[in-house]
Design a protein around this motif. Structure first.
Motif, PDB file in Angstrom:
ATOM      1  N   ALA A 350       0.825  -1.214   0.000  1.00 41.79           N
ATOM      2  CA  ALA A 350       0.000   0.000   0.000  1.00 41.79           C
ATOM      3  C   ALA A 350       0.857   1.261   0.000  1.00 41.79           C
ATOM      4  O   ALA A 350       0.428   2.291   0.508  1.00 41.79           O
ATOM      5  CB  ALA A 350      -0.923  -0.010   1.211  1.00 41.79           C
ATOM      6  N   LYS A 351       2.051   1.195  -0.588  1.00 43.79           N
ATOM      7  CA  LYS A 351       2.945   2.355  -0.512  1.00 43.79           C
ATOM      8  C   LYS A 351       2.386   3.577  -1.237  1.00 43.79           C
ATOM      9  O   LYS A 351       2.530   4.705  -0.749  1.00 43.79           O
ATOM     10  CB  LYS A 351       4.331   1.997  -1.026  1.00 43.79           C
ATOM     11  CG  LYS A 351       4.393   1.481  -2.442  1.00 43.79           C
ATOM     12  CD  LYS A 351       5.821   1.072  -2.807  1.00 43.79           C
ATOM     13  CE  LYS A 351       5.908   0.504  -4.208  1.00 43.79           C
ATOM     14  NZ  LYS A 351       7.296   0.097  -4.546  1.00 43.79           N
ATOM     15  N   ASP A 352       1.757   3.388  -2.385  1.00 44.90           N
ATOM     16  CA  ASP A 352       1.216   4.541  -3.101  1.00 44.90           C
ATOM     17  C   ASP A 352       0.032   5.169  -2.359  1.00 44.90           C
ATOM     18  O   ASP A 352       0.000   6.402  -2.183  1.00 44.90           O
ATOM     19  CB  ASP A 352       0.816   4.151  -4.530  1.00 44.90           C
ATOM     20  CG  ASP A 352       2.022   3.826  -5.403  1.00 44.90           C
ATOM     21  OD1 ASP A 352       3.123   4.333  -5.102  1.00 44.90           O
ATOM     22  OD2 ASP A 352       1.876   3.066  -6.377  1.00 44.90           O
ATOM     23  N   PRO A 353      -0.953   4.382  -1.890  1.00 43.81           N
ATOM     24  CA  PRO A 353      -2.020   4.990  -1.080  1.00 43.81           C
ATOM     25  C   PRO A 353      -1.483   5.650   0.191  1.00 43.81           C
ATOM     26  O   PRO A 353      -1.975   6.708   0.597  1.00 43.81           O
ATOM     27  CB  PRO A 353      -2.936   3.805  -0.749  1.00 43.81           C
ATOM     28  CG  PRO A 353      -2.703   2.819  -1.831  1.00 43.81           C
ATOM     29  CD  PRO A 353      -1.249   2.968  -2.188  1.00 43.81           C
ATOM     30  N   ALA A 354      -0.487   5.048   0.826  1.00 42.10           N
ATOM     31  CA  ALA A 354       0.067   5.627   2.050  1.00 42.10           C
ATOM     32  C   ALA A 354       0.694   6.990   1.767  1.00 42.10           C
ATOM     33  O   ALA A 354       0.497   7.949   2.528  1.00 42.10           O
ATOM     34  CB  ALA A 354       1.101   4.682   2.656  1.00 42.10           C
ATOM     35  N   PHE A 355       1.466   7.076   0.696  1.00 39.70           N
ATOM     36  CA  PHE A 355       2.087   8.354   0.331  1.00 39.70           C
ATOM     37  C   PHE A 355       1.006   9.401   0.057  1.00 39.70           C
ATOM     38  O   PHE A 355       1.101  10.554   0.495  1.00 39.70           O
ATOM     39  CB  PHE A 355       2.965   8.159  -0.909  1.00 39.70           C
ATOM     40  CG  PHE A 355       3.811   9.357  -1.258  1.00 39.70           C
ATOM     41  CD1 PHE A 355       5.070   9.524  -0.683  1.00 39.70           C
ATOM     42  CD2 PHE A 355       3.365  10.315  -2.155  1.00 39.70           C
ATOM     43  CE1 PHE A 355       5.861  10.630  -1.002  1.00 39.70           C
ATOM     44  CE2 PHE A 355       4.143  11.415  -2.481  1.00 39.70           C
ATOM     45  CZ  PHE A 355       5.401  11.579  -1.892  1.00 39.70           C
ATOM     46  N   MET A 356      -0.046   8.984  -0.632  1.00 43.28           N
ATOM     47  CA  MET A 356      -1.141   9.889  -0.983  1.00 43.28           C
ATOM     48  C   MET A 356      -1.872  10.400   0.263  1.00 43.28           C
ATOM     49  O   MET A 356      -2.199  11.589   0.370  1.00 43.28           O
ATOM     50  CB  MET A 356      -2.119   9.140  -1.894  1.00 43.28           C
ATOM     51  CG  MET A 356      -3.144   9.994  -2.595  1.00 43.28           C
ATOM     52  SD  MET A 356      -4.229   8.925  -3.571  1.00 43.28           S
ATOM     53  CE  MET A 356      -3.017   7.999  -4.535  1.00 43.28           C
ATOM     54  N   ILE A 357      -2.109   9.514   1.221  1.00 48.49           N
ATOM     55  CA  ILE A 357      -2.785   9.919   2.454  1.00 48.49           C
ATOM     56  C   ILE A 357      -1.936  10.927   3.214  1.00 48.49           C
ATOM     57  O   ILE A 357      -2.442  11.945   3.699  1.00 48.49           O
ATOM     58  CB  ILE A 357      -3.083   8.683   3.329  1.00 48.49           C
ATOM     59  CG1 ILE A 357      -4.178   7.824   2.678  1.00 48.49           C
ATOM     60  CG2 ILE A 357      -3.513   9.098   4.734  1.00 48.49           C
ATOM     61  CD1 ILE A 357      -4.373   6.476   3.346  1.00 48.49           C
ATOM     62  N   ALA A 358      -0.631  10.661   3.330  1.00 49.06           N
ATOM     63  CA  ALA A 358       0.250  11.568   4.065  1.00 49.06           C
ATOM     64  C   ALA A 358       0.295  12.947   3.413  1.00 49.06           C
ATOM     65  O   ALA A 358       0.188  13.974   4.095  1.00 49.06           O
ATOM     66  CB  ALA A 358       1.654  10.979   4.159  1.00 49.06           C
ATOM     67  N   VAL A 359       0.450  12.998   2.096  1.00 53.70           N
ATOM     68  CA  VAL A 359       0.497  14.279   1.385  1.00 53.70           C
ATOM     69  C   VAL A 359      -0.823  15.030   1.564  1.00 53.70           C
ATOM     70  O   VAL A 359      -0.836  16.233   1.860  1.00 53.70           O
ATOM     71  CB  VAL A 359       0.799  14.062  -0.108  1.00 53.70           C
ATOM     72  CG1 VAL A 359       0.588  15.355  -0.901  1.00 53.70           C
ATOM     73  CG2 VAL A 359       2.229  13.559  -0.298  1.00 53.70           C
ATOM     74  N   THR A 360      -1.939  14.345   1.388  1.00 57.93           N
ATOM     75  CA  THR A 360      -3.252  14.979   1.508  1.00 57.93           C
ATOM     76  C   THR A 360      -3.478  15.509   2.914  1.00 57.93           C
ATOM     77  O   THR A 360      -4.033  16.599   3.095  1.00 57.93           O
ATOM     78  CB  THR A 360      -4.365  13.983   1.135  1.00 57.93           C
ATOM     79  OG1 THR A 360      -4.142  13.504  -0.186  1.00 57.93           O
ATOM     80  CG2 THR A 360      -5.734  14.644   1.207  1.00 57.93           C
ATOM     81  N   ALA A 361      -3.035  14.757   3.928  1.00 57.37           N
ATOM     82  CA  ALA A 361      -3.213  15.191   5.310  1.00 57.37           C
ATOM     83  C   ALA A 361      -2.465  16.492   5.580  1.00 57.37           C
ATOM     84  O   ALA A 361      -3.004  17.419   6.200  1.00 57.37           O
ATOM     85  CB  ALA A 361      -2.740  14.098   6.262  1.00 57.37           C
ATOM     86  N   VAL A 362      -1.217  16.574   5.125  1.00 53.32           N
ATOM     87  CA  VAL A 362      -0.424  17.785   5.365  1.00 53.32           C
ATOM     88  C   VAL A 362      -0.987  18.954   4.547  1.00 53.32           C
ATOM     89  O   VAL A 362      -1.112  20.074   5.055  1.00 53.32           O
ATOM     90  CB  VAL A 362       1.057  17.544   5.030  1.00 53.32           C
ATOM     91  CG1 VAL A 362       1.877  18.819   5.269  1.00 53.32           C
ATOM     92  CG2 VAL A 362       1.616  16.398   5.870  1.00 53.32           C
ATOM     93  N   GLU A 363      -1.347  18.704   3.297  1.00 56.26           N
ATOM     94  CA  GLU A 363      -1.892  19.779   2.461  1.00 56.26           C
ATOM     95  C   GLU A 363      -3.198  20.317   3.029  1.00 56.26           C
ATOM     96  O   GLU A 363      -3.426  21.543   3.017  1.00 56.26           O
ATOM     97  CB  GLU A 363      -2.117  19.256   1.034  1.00 56.26           C
ATOM     98  CG  GLU A 363      -0.840  19.063   0.242  1.00 56.26           C
ATOM     99  CD  GLU A 363      -1.091  18.584  -1.172  1.00 56.26           C
ATOM    100  OE1 GLU A 363      -0.171  18.722  -2.011  1.00 56.26           O
ATOM    101  OE2 GLU A 363      -2.200  18.049  -1.453  1.00 56.26           O
ATOM    102  N   THR A 364      -4.050  19.458   3.525  1.00 52.39           N
ATOM    103  CA  THR A 364      -5.330  19.909   4.085  1.00 52.39           C
ATOM    104  C   THR A 364      -5.101  20.769   5.313  1.00 52.39           C
ATOM    105  O   THR A 364      -5.768  21.796   5.510  1.00 52.39           O
ATOM    106  CB  THR A 364      -6.220  18.706   4.432  1.00 52.39           C
ATOM    107  OG1 THR A 364      -6.381  17.878   3.277  1.00 52.39           O
ATOM    108  CG2 THR A 364      -7.594  19.166   4.909  1.00 52.39           C
TER     109      THR A 364
END
Length: 455
Positions: A350-364
């Motif tokens: 799940a490395k791609d979803p994990a990276f996406m969640i982390a980026v989205t969390a910080v951006e939000t």
């Protein structure tokens, strides 16, 4: 500032004397100093991962790849563990919950591993990218709404945001109804906090969720695992869900917290994207710091050290990523060449979803609180004194207080897709109105779902 690690500081008579203890305040204060000292032994060194629990720790990037990509000589089934089988591991050791065998893909090898992993990867592949981003944004906005109107304009970002956010996203992805989602979050949180009985709470909640999906399948990860052609038993489904939760939530908490701190830190270069902060976190502050126990199938010589058959060999992803021999030519490597997600047959699916969640969390966070800043310098932040993860203890922030709109009042996002229903409409309609009322004592997931409906 952390003081340089000094092996002479290990007190005589300590069970760890002779081995470097990879736990406790000294390690938490200066993990990099400990790794530098361990490198003096070569690509691996004996350490105590917990009191009276010795493992061989791989600190070299090349040696880590050798172990991770050599399943013929290094297997993951911890039922081979010599010391455990001989009764030399304390029954209450904190290493046991992390290293004991479970019937999941993480602790399996060969055909059994391939079968379980395929079910997990195929199920994860059905998660819609835009839907996942929206789920993460919605969870993030809910959590920010809980502290953004604080009159003092202050919050503690780890406890208030980075810890609960992955739990909300995973409960949503699993298709949990409110009361089961509350118990899943309480159970997995309790396991990480060492709460007695947390295992039973989590197991009971997931068993109930699986029984519900047997009766009423839906478009969620739980149902997809259950309907996969691998024909997993209910027990196997439960253990794969536990693996996704434990392997996903704590590392994501660490990644979100550290990436936020880096981006808001005094040394961050203005104008660099959030993706760079997450990538730097994965390289320099690997969220899963020391893990992935392997057991040699035969004695293996590694740079003059003999790794005994069936003695645990752990990978220090944190030390391997910061290996001085690697950093000399890291610029020539792919940005994704770090080992934060592992490598070989057991690499994180799940490395791609994990990276996406982390980026989205910080951006939000940055979008919703545009003037947010840390209340202390990055270099003074404390790290958790655990060998397993590199996670900040606290991340104090300040901002201008503001009122967040409810989910129902927000304008539609241009790329929004409909969030998945947690249960079938009939289930929702049959629940007593008080079960999800924000006035009642529902758990975090119940309150989140009520918020999404504008209640």
């Amino acid at each position: 500032m952390p003081q340089p690690f000094d092996a002479q500081e290990i007190p005589p008579g300590c069970p760890a004397h002779g081995n470097v203890p990879l736990y406790g305040p000294s390690f938490g204060a200066d993990p990099d100093g400990h790794y530098a000292h361990l490198r003096s032994f070569g690509p691996s060194a004996p350490v105590d991962i917990a009191p009276d629990v010795e493992v061989e720790l791989i600190t070299s990037y090349d040696a880590a790849l050798y172990v991770l990509q050599n399943p013929a000589s290094f297997v993951r089934d911890s039922r081979r563990w010599n010391a455990l089988n001989e009764g030399r591991v304390p029954a209450d050791s904190p290493a046991l919950p992390m290293m004991s065998y479970r019937p999941n893909a993480l602790f399996s090898d060969g055909a059994a591993h391939a079968r379980l992993r395929q079910a997990v990867t195929d199920s994860l592949a059905t998660v819609n990218e835009r839907q996942l981003i929206r789920q993460t944004q919605q969870s993030a906005e809910y959590l920010i709404s809980r502290f953004s109107s604080e009159p003092r304009g202050q919050a503690e970002l780890i406890a208030d945001y980075a810890q609960p956010l992955p739990l909300l996203v995973f409960s949503d992805l699993f298709g949990c109804p409110p009361e089961i989602g509350d118990r899943v979050i309480a159970g997995i949180s309790g396991i990480f906090e060492g709460t007695p009985g947390a295992d039973e709470v989590l197991g009971g909640a997931l068993a109930e969720l699986i029984a519900l999906k047997r009766r009423r399948p839906a478009a969620d990860l739980t149902t997809r695992l259950m309907e996969h052609s691998a024909q997993l038993s209910d027990e196997e489904v439960l253990h794969q869900l536990v693996t996704l939760l434990s392997g996903g939530t704590a590392p994501l908490t660490a990644a979100i917290g550290t990436s936020s701190a880096l981006y808001l830190g005094e040394e961050w270069q203005t104008g660099l994207p959030v993706e760079d902060a997450v990538a730097q976190t994965l390289w320099n502050y690997a969220p899963i710091a020391n893990y992935a126990a392997h057991y040699p199938t035969h004695d293996v010589e590694l740079a003059g050290r003999v790794l005994r058959a069936n003695d645990p060999v752990l990978i220090s992803f944190a030390a391997a990523n910061t290996d001085p021999k690697l950093t000399e030519h890291r610029q020539q490597l792919s940005a994704k060449a770090h080992l934060a997600f592992g490598a070989g047959p057991h690499a994180c699916p799940a490395k791609d979803p994990a990276f996406m969640i982390a980026v989205t969390a910080v951006e939000t966070l940055l979008n919703r609180l545009p003037d947010v800043e840390m209340r202390v310098p990055f270099k003074t932040l404390a790290w958790a004194p655990t060998p397993w993860s590199r996670s900040l203890v606290t991340l104090p922030i300040r901002f201008s207080p503001r009122t967040m709109p409810t989910a129902a009042a927000e304008p539609a996002h241009p790329q929004t897709v409909q969030a998945p229903q947690q249960t079938a409409p009939a289930d929702r309609a049959s629940r007593p109105p008080t079960a999800e009322s924000p006035q009642n004592k529902g758990g975090l997931f119940s309150r989140f779902l009520a918020w999404t409906r504008g209640e």
